[in-house]
Structure formats: structure tokens, C-alpha cells
Design a protein around this motif. Structure first.
Motif, PDB file in Angstrom:
ATOM      1  N   THR A   1      20.550  64.350  34.953  1.00 34.24           N
ATOM      2  CA  THR A   1      19.884  64.214  35.526  1.00 34.24           C
ATOM      3  C   THR A   1      19.831  63.206  36.793  1.00 34.24           C
ATOM      4  OG1 THR A   1      18.237  63.490  34.160  1.00 34.24           O
ATOM      5  CG2 THR A   1      17.759  62.461  36.068  1.00 34.24           C
ATOM      6  N   GLY A   2      20.768  63.405  38.091  1.00 37.20           N
ATOM      7  CA  GLY A   2      21.403  62.257  38.823  1.00 37.20           C
ATOM      8  C   GLY A   2      21.189  63.330  39.600  1.00 37.20           C
ATOM      9  N   LYS A   3      22.124  62.497  41.008  1.00 35.21           N
ATOM     10  CA  LYS A   3      22.791  63.465  42.238  1.00 35.21           C
ATOM     11  C   LYS A   3      24.317  63.999  42.209  1.00 35.21           C
ATOM     12  CE  LYS A   3      21.150  62.975  46.881  1.00 35.21           C
ATOM     13  NZ  LYS A   3      20.089  61.980  48.228  1.00 35.21           N
ATOM     14  N   ILE A   4      24.128  64.426  43.102  1.00 31.57           N
ATOM     15  CA  ILE A   4      25.343  64.794  43.002  1.00 31.57           C
ATOM     16  C   ILE A   4      26.005  64.859  44.899  1.00 31.57           C
ATOM     17  CG2 ILE A   4      27.199  66.949  43.378  1.00 31.57           C
ATOM     18  CD1 ILE A   4      25.887  67.594  41.172  1.00 31.57           C
ATOM     19  N   TYR A   5      26.839  64.471  45.459  1.00 29.63           N
ATOM     20  CA  TYR A   5      27.294  64.290  46.869  1.00 29.63           C
ATOM     21  C   TYR A   5      29.138  65.163  46.676  1.00 29.63           C
ATOM     22  CZ  TYR A   5      23.466  60.051  45.544  1.00 29.63           C
ATOM     23  OH  TYR A   5      22.823  59.201  45.633  1.00 29.63           O
ATOM     24  N   ASP A   6      28.157  65.668  47.951  1.00 32.66           N
ATOM     25  CA  ASP A   6      29.750  66.271  48.584  1.00 32.66           C
ATOM     26  C   ASP A   6      30.019  65.108  49.396  1.00 32.66           C
ATOM     27  OD1 ASP A   6      29.963  68.758  46.938  1.00 32.66           O
ATOM     28  OD2 ASP A   6      28.257  69.455  47.905  1.00 32.66           O
ATOM     29  N   VAL A   7      30.960  64.436  49.684  1.00 31.32           N
ATOM     30  CA  VAL A   7      31.425  63.458  50.807  1.00 31.32           C
ATOM     31  C   VAL A   7      33.429  63.435  50.966  1.00 31.32           C
ATOM     32  CG1 VAL A   7      29.837  61.841  49.015  1.00 31.32           C
ATOM     33  CG2 VAL A   7      32.565  61.109  49.169  1.00 31.32           C
ATOM     34  N   ALA A   8      33.654  63.853  51.978  1.00 32.56           N
ATOM     35  CA  ALA A   8      34.206  62.702  52.761  1.00 32.56           C
ATOM     36  C   ALA A   8      35.651  61.772  52.111  1.00 32.56           C
ATOM     37  CB  ALA A   8      35.381  64.021  53.967  1.00 32.56           C
TER      38      ALA A   8
ATOM     39  N   ASN B   1      38.005  66.133  50.166  1.00 35.15           N
ATOM     40  CA  ASN B   1      37.192  65.965  49.480  1.00 35.15           C
ATOM     41  C   ASN B   1      36.701  65.210  48.008  1.00 35.15           C
ATOM     42  OD1 ASN B   1      36.086  66.948  51.575  1.00 35.15           O
ATOM     43  ND2 ASN B   1      37.048  69.229  51.310  1.00 35.15           N
ATOM     44  N   LYS B   2      35.297  65.448  47.667  1.00 31.13           N
ATOM     45  CA  LYS B   2      35.473  64.736  46.514  1.00 31.13           C
ATOM     46  C   LYS B   2      33.929  64.842  46.189  1.00 31.13           C
ATOM     47  CE  LYS B   2      38.798  60.655  46.220  1.00 31.13           C
ATOM     48  NZ  LYS B   2      39.738  61.768  44.555  1.00 31.13           N
ATOM     49  N   VAL B   3      33.782  65.161  44.796  1.00 34.00           N
ATOM     50  CA  VAL B   3      32.552  65.385  44.871  1.00 34.00           C
ATOM     51  C   VAL B   3      31.929  64.533  43.501  1.00 34.00           C
ATOM     52  CG1 VAL B   3      30.977  66.586  43.465  1.00 34.00           C
ATOM     53  CG2 VAL B   3      32.572  67.761  44.235  1.00 34.00           C
TER      54      VAL B   3
ATOM     55  N   LYS C   1      25.305  57.259  51.846  1.00 37.37           N
ATOM     56  CA  LYS C   1      23.531  57.689  51.323  1.00 37.37           C
ATOM     57  C   LYS C   1      24.479  57.329  49.598  1.00 37.37           C
ATOM     58  CE  LYS C   1      22.240  61.007  54.089  1.00 37.37           C
ATOM     59  NZ  LYS C   1      21.914  62.513  54.296  1.00 37.37           N
ATOM     60  N   PHE C   2      26.006  57.893  49.803  1.00 38.40           N
ATOM     61  CA  PHE C   2      26.102  57.653  48.074  1.00 38.40           C
ATOM     62  C   PHE C   2      26.185  56.343  47.606  1.00 38.40           C
ATOM     63  CE2 PHE C   2      29.248  56.519  44.817  1.00 38.40           C
ATOM     64  CZ  PHE C   2      28.763  56.726  43.790  1.00 38.40           C
ATOM     65  N   VAL C   3      26.692  55.321  49.107  1.00 36.28           N
ATOM     66  CA  VAL C   3      27.334  53.728  48.489  1.00 36.28           C
ATOM     67  C   VAL C   3      25.522  52.776  48.604  1.00 36.28           C
ATOM     68  CG1 VAL C   3      27.803  51.442  49.792  1.00 36.28           C
ATOM     69  CG2 VAL C   3      29.084  53.820  49.191  1.00 36.28           C
ATOM     70  N   ASP C   4      24.483  53.698  49.415  1.00 31.06           N
ATOM     71  CA  ASP C   4      23.427  53.061  49.392  1.00 31.06           C
ATOM     72  C   ASP C   4      22.634  52.855  48.029  1.00 31.06           C
ATOM     73  OD1 ASP C   4      22.864  52.134  52.311  1.00 31.06           O
ATOM     74  OD2 ASP C   4      22.450  53.733  52.717  1.00 31.06           O
ATOM     75  N   ASP C   5      22.941  54.620  47.517  1.00 30.26           N
ATOM     76  CA  ASP C   5      22.143  54.700  46.625  1.00 30.26           C
ATOM     77  C   ASP C   5      22.771  54.056  45.363  1.00 30.26           C
ATOM     78  OD1 ASP C   5      20.263  57.006  47.881  1.00 30.26           O
ATOM     79  OD2 ASP C   5      21.800  58.140  47.752  1.00 30.26           O
ATOM     80  N   PHE C   6      23.945  54.057  45.603  1.00 26.35           N
ATOM     81  CA  PHE C   6      24.788  53.598  44.253  1.00 26.35           C
ATOM     82  C   PHE C   6      24.033  51.920  44.400  1.00 26.35           C
ATOM     83  CE2 PHE C   6      27.881  50.036  42.986  1.00 26.35           C
ATOM     84  CZ  PHE C   6      28.426  50.419  41.838  1.00 26.35           C
ATOM     85  N   GLU C   7      23.765  51.174  45.321  1.00 23.67           N
ATOM     86  CA  GLU C   7      23.253  49.593  45.104  1.00 23.67           C
ATOM     87  C   GLU C   7      22.033  49.447  44.799  1.00 23.67           C
ATOM     88  OE1 GLU C   7      25.123  46.800  48.153  1.00 23.67           O
ATOM     89  OE2 GLU C   7      24.711  48.218  49.661  1.00 23.67           O
TER      90      GLU C   7
END
Length: 208
Positions: A2-9, A65-67, A126-132
Motif C-alpha cells: 500500500t502506497g504511492k509511486i512517484y516518477d520524478v526527475a 530519473n528516479k522512482v 508532490k512527493f515532498v508534500d505527501d512525505f511531510e
């Protein structure tokens, strides 16, 4: 899982620095060579064009790119897991992009940075916001405020803004060459640079 995946640069600061140094050295050396060939104006123009071309051709080399995965008990960076119990603190910074620095109990730091000038920072943001939001469920993970999130950053920005208005007002009154349009342009650029790193919403958070 359970979680969310982010494709980021993400960008690496040392690569950006190396790119600017390389382009600058190329411009200086090529322009010097053209001056020796007595191609002053055209030589400078060609050097600028070639330098800009090299910059844009090599720009992509500064990013990768990182996942990322954000779960209930852990995060993953390219399938490498880091559990929330392993973290002691984190720090965010938002200026021309976004960055997140995660501090582990081992003392190691995990940096994730995206510069808007080199890639799209929205996915990482978006990843940073969700992590916070997730970090609030783990009180042992402390948020270390950046300069823009501290009250001293706000106060200094206010003082500098007042001084900026006074200085530009003085120039407008006593400098006949200063036009209203140039004043407005200078003011807009200066205020954007001054306030873009300030995060008023962060004041009052339970952080360091």
C-alpha cells in the motif's frame, strides 16, 4: 504493497556547477581565439551562440530519473527501502524548484533536489508534500526549518524590501535616466528573487 509511486526527475548540484564552468570556459577561450583572428564582433556573437547550444545540448546530463515510493512505514528510492524509524530529521527548501534532505540515524543524508531550470519539479514537489503529511505520524522525525521558513528570514526580507523601495524611490526622484518602466521591471525581479524562498505557511510548525 500500500502506497504511492512517484516518477520524478532530480538534479545534482555538482553537475550543474560543472556545466556552468564548462560553458563559461568554452565561451572565454573561443572568444579569445576569435579576437586573435580579428573577428571581434562576429567572434563574440559566434561564441555566445555556440555556448548557448552547448548548454542546451548538455543540460539533460545534469538530471536523472528516479522512482520513489511512499508507504505507511517506509519510503523507497529506486527500490531501496528506508523505514521511518531510520530517520531523525528532514529539511525542505523551495526556491527555483524543490529539495528534500532526509537525515538517517547513521548520520547519512539522502538528498533529493529538482531545479526548475533543468527539469519539472512538480512530481518531486508532490512527493515532498505527501512525505511531510506522513511524517506527522512519526513524532521522532523532526523538521529542520530552512532560512525561508524561519521568522528571521521573514524579518530580513521585510527589511530588505523596505530598503529596496526607498533606494529605487530615491533613484526615480533624483536620477533623471531612471524611467518608471525600468523601475517597475527592476522592482519585480528583485521582489521575486527576495520572496520566492519565503514560506509564511511554515511559521508556527512544531519544528527545529
Amino acid at each position: 504493497m500500500t502506497g504511492k509511486i512517484y516518477d520524478v526527475a532530480v538534479t545534482e548540484s555538482w553537475k550543474i556547477f560543472l556545466l556552468f564552468i564548462s560553458v563559461s570556459l568554452f565561451f572565454l577561450s573561443s572568444n579569445f581565439l576569435f579576437q586573435l583572428l580579428e573577428l571581434s564582433i562576429w567572434g563574440t556573437f559566434i561564441s555566445i551562440v555556440l555556448s548557448i547550444a552547448i548548454y542546451y545540448l548538455c543540460k539533460s546530463l545534469t538530471t536523472q530519473n528516479k522512482v520513489l515510493f511512499l508507504g505507511k512505514n517506509k519510503i523507497e528510492i529506486d527500490n531501496k527501502a528506508f523505514y521511518y524509524d531510520d530517520f531523525t530529521s528532514y529539511k525542505t527548501h523551495r526556491f527555483s524548484g524543490v529539495s528534500l534532505k532526509l537525515k538517517l540515524k547513521s548520520g547519512k543524508t539522502l538528498p533529493l533536489t529538482c531545479n526548475d531550470n533543468f527539469c519539472d519539479s512538480l512530481p518531486l514537489s508532490k512527493f515532498v508534500d505527501d512525505f511531510e503529511k506522513r511524517a506527522t505520524d512519526h513524532p521522532h522525525i523532526k523538521k529542520i526549518k530552512s532560512f525561508g521558513e524561519r521568522k528571521i528570514g521573514l524579518y530580513i526580507s521585510i527589511v530588505l524590501t523596505v530598503l529596496l523601495f526607498l533606494s529605487l524611490g530615491y533613484q526615480l526622484i533624483y536620477n533623471e535616466e531612471m524611467t518608471l518602466s525600468s523601475l517597475f521591471s527592476l522592482l519585480l525581479v528583485s521582489l521575486t528573487a527576495l520572496w520566492s524562498g519565503i514560506e509564511i505557511k511554515s511559521y508556527g510548525r512544531n519544528s527545529i
